[in-house]
Design a protein around this motif. Structure first.
Motif, short mmCIF file in Angstrom:
data_model
loop_
_atom_site.label_atom_id
_atom_site.label_comp_id
_atom_site.label_asym_id
_atom_site.label_seq_id
_atom_site.Cartn_x
_atom_site.Cartn_y
_atom_site.Cartn_z
N THR A 1 -2.30 1.07 -4.66
CA THR A 1 -2.75 2.11 -3.83
C THR A 1 -4.29 2.42 -4.33
N GLY B 1 -5.76 5.18 -3.98
CA GLY B 1 -5.79 6.49 -4.44
C GLY B 1 -5.47 6.41 -5.95
N THR C 1 -3.39 11.98 -6.83
CA THR C 1 -2.90 12.17 -5.65
C THR C 1 -1.66 11.53 -5.48
N ALA C 2 -1.52 10.13 -5.94
CA ALA C 2 -0.43 9.34 -5.78
C ALA C 2 0.58 9.63 -6.41
N ASN D 1 3.04 11.17 -3.79
CA ASN D 1 3.46 10.68 -2.83
C ASN D 1 4.63 9.70 -3.65
N THR E 1 -2.99 1.80 -9.44
CA THR E 1 -3.65 2.81 -8.98
C THR E 1 -5.19 2.37 -8.81
N MET F 1 -4.15 8.38 -9.43
CA MET F 1 -2.80 8.83 -10.03
C MET F 1 -2.82 10.58 -9.57
N ASP G 1 0.73 -1.31 -0.16
CA ASP G 1 -0.09 -0.07 0.09
C ASP G 1 0.83 1.25 0.07
N LEU G 2 0.42 2.33 -0.07
CA LEU G 2 1.08 3.56 -0.33
C LEU G 2 0.96 4.54 0.96
N ASP G 3 -0.26 5.12 1.08
CA ASP G 3 -0.47 6.07 1.87
C ASP G 3 -0.61 5.41 3.29
N HIS H 1 -4.34 13.13 4.06
CA HIS H 1 -5.74 12.98 3.39
C HIS H 1 -7.06 13.03 4.23
#
Length: 230
Positions: free
Chosen positions: A118, A120, A124-125, A128, A143, A122, A14-16, A26
């Motif tokens: 993620t 999210g 917002t990704a 990150n 994404t 792209m 995962d990313l966030d 977020h």
């Protein structure tokens, strides 16, 4: 010099809240978007839903508040959230979590396959990934834009495993939320939880995590507990 033996385990991140310290950014971005739409909702309620699909997230929030759900309203919320989040990113508020870059470098150097999946989009990704120093042209990144359903459905992680050319059952899903762990179970992958997104160890374990660590740095210190060697 011989290369290290390739791992039989792939890491699907995962990313966030897992690689990037961005969960609360977020939350605040969604709060701003909801306020602008006239939706009154406490910050803690928003936090509890971070990590699931953005569309599912907004549908649930609007249903809880009793407001009418329309495609136009959902589109405005997504746009306002992305604008608010990217303003924070432009101010330098989005940074990698401790040990994130070192963990990814270790996996790369050790021949362990890894990818990012993620919920999210792209929109917002991208901020990150930039903060993390990951180029989606060189690293598999999946994404929300690329799958039919996001977490807690397993589509993101299944697609990431396919991009790596590995079996999902031979993969580890690394995430910070119960939605990641539920998606891992549905994908028949092992889930590894991180506390860096704000969920407690018991919550992650009840959702399916077979190991829980503080953050990427802590996972790196104990990586031999989860990475099977070929």
């Amino acid at each position: 010099m011989p290369h290290p033996p390739r791992s039989t385990t792939a890491f699907l991140f995962d990313l966030d809240g897992t690689l990037v310290d961005s969960v609360y950014q977020h939350v605040l971005a969604w709060k701003e978007a909801l306020d602008a739409e006239g939706v009154e909702l406490s910050v803690w309620r928003i936090h509890r839903k971070i990590g699931m699909s953005g569309g599912l997230f907004t549908n649930i929030l609007l249903r809880e508040t009793g407001l009418e759900i329309t495609e136009e309203r959902l589109a405005r919320l997504r746009r306002r959230h992305a604008d608010a989040y990217n303003r924070q990113a432009a101010q330098g508020a989005i940074r990698p979590l401790p040990g994130a870059r070192a963990l990814l470098d270790y996996l790369q150097d050790s021949g362990i396959a890894w990818a990012i999946a993620t919920s999210g989009r792209m929109a917002t990704a991208a901020a990150n990934l930039d903060a993390l120093g990951v180029d989606p042209a060189k690293v598999p990144v999946v994404t929300r834009d690329q799958v039919r359903h996001a977490k807690p459905d397993p589509d993101l992680f299944i697609a990431a495993a396919e991009r790596l050319g590995v079996e999902i059952g031979h993969s580890l899903v690394i995430g910070d939320s119960v939605w990641d762990m539920l998606a891992a179970q549905r994908a028949r992958a092992l889930g590894v939880g991180l506390l860096s997104g704000g969920y407690g160890p018991e919550e992650l374990e009840r959702s399916g995590a077979f190991r829980v660590y503080e953050d990427p740095a802590d996972l790196l210190r104990h990586v031999d507990e989860v990475a099977a060697r070929g």
